[in-house]
Design an enzyme around this catalytic site. Structure first.
Site, PDB file in Angstrom:
ATOM      1  N   CYS A 112       4.136  77.030  -8.522  1.00 25.71           N
ATOM      2  CA  CYS A 112       4.398  77.165  -9.967  1.00 25.71           C
ATOM      3  C   CYS A 112       4.448  78.621 -10.418  1.00 25.71           C
ATOM      4  O   CYS A 112       4.897  78.920 -11.515  1.00 25.71           O
ATOM      5  CB  CYS A 112       3.339  76.413 -10.761  1.00 25.71           C
ATOM      6  SG  CYS A 112       3.225  74.694 -10.276  1.00 25.71           S
ATOM      7  N   HIS A 252       2.691  78.348 -18.217  1.00 25.49           N
ATOM      8  CA  HIS A 252       3.135  77.316 -17.276  1.00 25.49           C
ATOM      9  C   HIS A 252       2.876  75.939 -17.903  1.00 25.49           C
ATOM     10  O   HIS A 252       1.800  75.679 -18.437  1.00 25.49           O
ATOM     11  CB  HIS A 252       2.362  77.467 -15.966  1.00 25.49           C
ATOM     12  CG  HIS A 252       2.613  76.361 -14.999  1.00 25.49           C
ATOM     13  ND1 HIS A 252       3.879  75.902 -14.721  1.00 25.49           N
ATOM     14  CD2 HIS A 252       1.762  75.612 -14.252  1.00 25.49           C
ATOM     15  CE1 HIS A 252       3.795  74.923 -13.836  1.00 25.49           C
ATOM     16  NE2 HIS A 252       2.521  74.720 -13.550  1.00 25.49           N
ATOM     17  N   ASN A 282       5.778  68.817 -15.589  1.00 29.88           N
ATOM     18  CA  ASN A 282       5.537  70.056 -14.859  1.00 29.88           C
ATOM     19  C   ASN A 282       6.693  70.275 -13.877  1.00 29.88           C
ATOM     20  O   ASN A 282       6.848  69.514 -12.925  1.00 29.88           O
ATOM     21  CB  ASN A 282       4.198  69.936 -14.117  1.00 29.88           C
ATOM     22  CG  ASN A 282       3.848  71.180 -13.317  1.00 29.88           C
ATOM     23  OD1 ASN A 282       4.663  72.067 -13.119  1.00 29.88           O
ATOM     24  ND2 ASN A 282       2.615  71.233 -12.839  1.00 29.88           N
TER      25      ASN A 282
HETATM   26  N1  ACO Z   1      -3.021  56.585 -15.163  1.00 28.60           N
HETATM   27  C1  ACO Z   1      -4.200  56.023 -15.421  1.00 28.60           C
HETATM   28  N2  ACO Z   1      -5.345  56.459 -14.886  1.00 28.60           N
HETATM   29  C2  ACO Z   1      -5.295  57.499 -14.052  1.00 28.60           C
HETATM   30  C3  ACO Z   1      -4.085  58.135 -13.740  1.00 28.60           C
HETATM   31  C4  ACO Z   1      -2.909  57.632 -14.323  1.00 28.60           C
HETATM   32  N3  ACO Z   1      -1.697  58.172 -14.096  1.00 28.60           N
HETATM   33  N4  ACO Z   1      -4.331  59.154 -12.887  1.00 28.60           N
HETATM   34  C5  ACO Z   1      -5.658  59.183 -12.669  1.00 28.60           C
HETATM   35  N5  ACO Z   1      -6.238  58.176 -13.375  1.00 28.60           N
HETATM   36  C6  ACO Z   1      -7.661  57.827 -13.423  1.00 28.60           C
HETATM   37  C7  ACO Z   1      -8.447  58.286 -12.213  1.00 28.60           C
HETATM   38  O1  ACO Z   1      -8.344  57.346 -11.171  1.00 28.60           O
HETATM   39  C8  ACO Z   1      -9.836  58.385 -12.783  1.00 28.60           C
HETATM   40  O2  ACO Z   1     -10.392  57.081 -12.818  1.00 28.60           O
HETATM   41  P1  ACO Z   1     -11.971  56.830 -12.481  1.00 28.60           P
HETATM   42  O3  ACO Z   1     -12.704  57.610 -13.542  1.00 28.60           O
HETATM   43  O4  ACO Z   1     -12.095  55.348 -12.577  1.00 28.60           O
HETATM   44  O5  ACO Z   1     -12.150  57.392 -11.118  1.00 28.60           O
HETATM   45  C9  ACO Z   1      -9.623  58.816 -14.233  1.00 28.60           C
HETATM   46  O6  ACO Z   1      -8.252  58.511 -14.533  1.00 28.60           O
HETATM   47  C10 ACO Z   1      -9.865  60.298 -14.471  1.00 28.60           C
HETATM   48  O7  ACO Z   1      -9.198  61.057 -13.451  1.00 28.60           O
HETATM   49  P2  ACO Z   1      -9.230  62.624 -13.435  1.00 28.60           P
HETATM   50  O8  ACO Z   1      -8.466  63.113 -12.245  1.00 28.60           O
HETATM   51  O9  ACO Z   1     -10.638  63.098 -13.613  1.00 28.60           O
HETATM   52  O10 ACO Z   1      -8.393  62.932 -14.774  1.00 28.60           O
HETATM   53  P3  ACO Z   1      -8.192  64.319 -15.510  1.00 28.60           P
HETATM   54  O11 ACO Z   1      -8.639  64.209 -16.894  1.00 28.60           O
HETATM   55  O12 ACO Z   1      -8.680  65.496 -14.680  1.00 28.60           O
HETATM   56  O13 ACO Z   1      -6.584  64.427 -15.557  1.00 28.60           O
HETATM   57  C11 ACO Z   1      -4.822  65.616 -14.412  1.00 28.60           C
HETATM   58  C12 ACO Z   1      -5.854  64.468 -14.349  1.00 28.60           C
HETATM   59  C13 ACO Z   1      -3.855  65.294 -15.514  1.00 28.60           C
HETATM   60  C14 ACO Z   1      -4.112  65.685 -13.069  1.00 28.60           C
HETATM   61  C15 ACO Z   1      -5.524  66.962 -14.709  1.00 28.60           C
HETATM   62  O14 ACO Z   1      -6.654  67.097 -13.872  1.00 28.60           O
HETATM   63  C16 ACO Z   1      -4.631  68.168 -14.520  1.00 28.60           C
HETATM   64  O15 ACO Z   1      -3.702  68.413 -15.267  1.00 28.60           O
HETATM   65  N6  ACO Z   1      -4.959  69.053 -13.546  1.00 28.60           N
HETATM   66  C17 ACO Z   1      -4.287  70.357 -13.344  1.00 28.60           C
HETATM   67  C18 ACO Z   1      -2.886  70.257 -12.828  1.00 28.60           C
HETATM   68  C19 ACO Z   1      -2.334  71.666 -12.592  1.00 28.60           C
HETATM   69  O16 ACO Z   1      -2.520  72.567 -13.375  1.00 28.60           O
HETATM   70  N7  ACO Z   1      -1.679  71.879 -11.460  1.00 28.60           N
HETATM   71  C20 ACO Z   1      -1.257  73.215 -11.127  1.00 28.60           C
HETATM   72  C21 ACO Z   1       0.149  73.395 -10.892  1.00 28.60           C
HETATM   73  S1  ACO Z   1       0.883  72.173  -9.885  1.00 28.60           S
HETATM   74  C22 ACO Z   1       1.626  72.972  -8.542  1.00 28.60           C
HETATM   75  O17 ACO Z   1       1.284  74.033  -8.143  1.00 28.60           O
HETATM   76  C23 ACO Z   1       2.755  72.258  -7.830  1.00 28.60           C
END
Ligand code: ACO
Length: 325
Positions: A112, A252, A282
């Protein structure tokens, strides 16, 4: 001498994939995706589409915006993690399609952060007197690298391209400050295991779905906020400005919660923050140029305005750039 963006262009596939479409593929809901990420739609390419074809359209628009001919380009840099082929580079395919016969071309693999890393390379070449005009592109077909059985990643990403023509300028214009950083110790937070030399192409690789993107989202989130804030402070201080001086912040486009957490910490909120992830998701290396080009179309900055860009991605890699447009 410095370097300045003199033209911008963007392009995304016509086909939209909404959260409601994803509800039919994986166990998720529009409500969860919007609340946790801010994403509503993303664009997806047809299977087998060439990344360089999408990059070509964005590049042609950037060249037209700059009033520059392809033959005038000295360098073509493409930030991408989803190349046309393993070899040669997508930048070489793009060069051929543009007819940019006087340029050298290469891909920059920084996930990214690929656009900002490429922008910095172009800036250095121009400052060193080795080039006058560069084309800097971020272009991704991430839909080809997603595991549509993994709801935690497949809902996040989309396809798109953004391009910038960069040319010589006076020292107090254009790229005023830029800081890039990496931490390879944290490689496993976001990665695609194979095929590569560690995990060659075997039936096991395919059955274990190791050719798709994997991410530890929650831990990545925390690093993204602290590291992007840190690097924003560095570039703004280095150039001798404060966050109040900025006309626009183009971060980003990974997650609206990450963007708002950074905005609050830096004191940049409201209309000064550009967000289009609701429509594109993204798009990795394409995210910043796609956002910057759309911000220009929407008249969100004027000539002479200060614009801050910040990126974060797999590697880990991150970086920021302060521009006088
Ligand atoms: N739909 C429903 N539920 C979901 C989904 C979904 N699509 N995805 C995950 N969940 C569930 C999980 O299983 C978890 O359930 P549990 O509590 O029963 O275990 C719950 O939701 C919470 O999951 P988390 O992973 O803790 O959710 P979070 O609030 O952290 O959101 C996300 C996840 C959106 C991925 C976030 O962590 C994020 O944006 N992270 C950063 C991404 C980023 O910046 N990436 C960098 C660039 S990417 C690159 O370099 C290619």
């Amino acid at each position: 001498m410095g370097s300045k963006i003199v033209g911008l262009g963007m392009h995304a596939p016509h086909k939209k994939r909404s959260n409601y479409d994803l509800e039919k593929i994986v166990d998720t809901t529009d409500g969860w995706i919007v609340e946790r990420t801010g994403i509503k739609n993303r664009r997806v390419s047809e299977p087998g589409a060439a990344n360089s074809d999408m990059a070509l359209v964005a590049s042609q628009k950037a060249l037209a915006d700059a009033g520059v001919r392809a033959e005038e380009l000295d360098i073509i840099l493409v930030g991408t993690a989803s190349p046309d082929m393993v070899l040669p580079s997508t930048a070489c395919f793009l060069q051929a399609k543009l007819g940019a016969s006087n340029a050298w071309a290469m891909d920059v693999v920084a996930a990214c952060s690929g656009f900002l890393y490429s922008l910095s390379v172009a800036d250095s070449q121009i400052r060193a007197g080795r080039a006058k005009k560069a084309l800097v592109v971020g272009s991704e077909i991430l839909s080809a690298l997603l595991d549509y059985t993994d709801r935690s990643t497949c809902i996040l990403f989309g396809d798109g391209a953004g391009a910038a023509v960069v040319a010589e300028c006076d020292n107090n214009e254009g790229l005023l400050a830029c800081h890039l950083q990496s931490d390879g110790n944290l490689w496993d937070l976001i990665h695609i295991p194979g095929p590569g030399t560690i995990n060659p192409l075997t039936p096991d690789l395919i059955s274990n779905r190791m050719m798709y993107l994997r991410m530890a989202g929650n831990e990545t989130f925390k690093h993204a906020v602290t590291k992007m804030c840190d690097v924003c402070h560095k570039v703004v201080a280095e150039a001798g400005y404060s966050f109040d001086d900025l006309a626009l912040f183009v971060p980003h486009q990974a997650n609206e919660r990450i963007i708002s957490a950074i905005g609050k910490r830096l004191g940049i909120t409201g209309d000064r923050v550009f967000i289009n992830l609701d429509q594109y998701g993204n798009t990795s290396a394409a995210s910043i140029p796609l956002a910057l080009a759309e911000a220009k179309i929407q008249g969100r900055f004027r000539s002479g305005d200060l614009v801050l860009l910040v990126a974060f991605g797999s590697g880990l890699t991150w970086g920021a750039a302060l521009l006088r447009m």
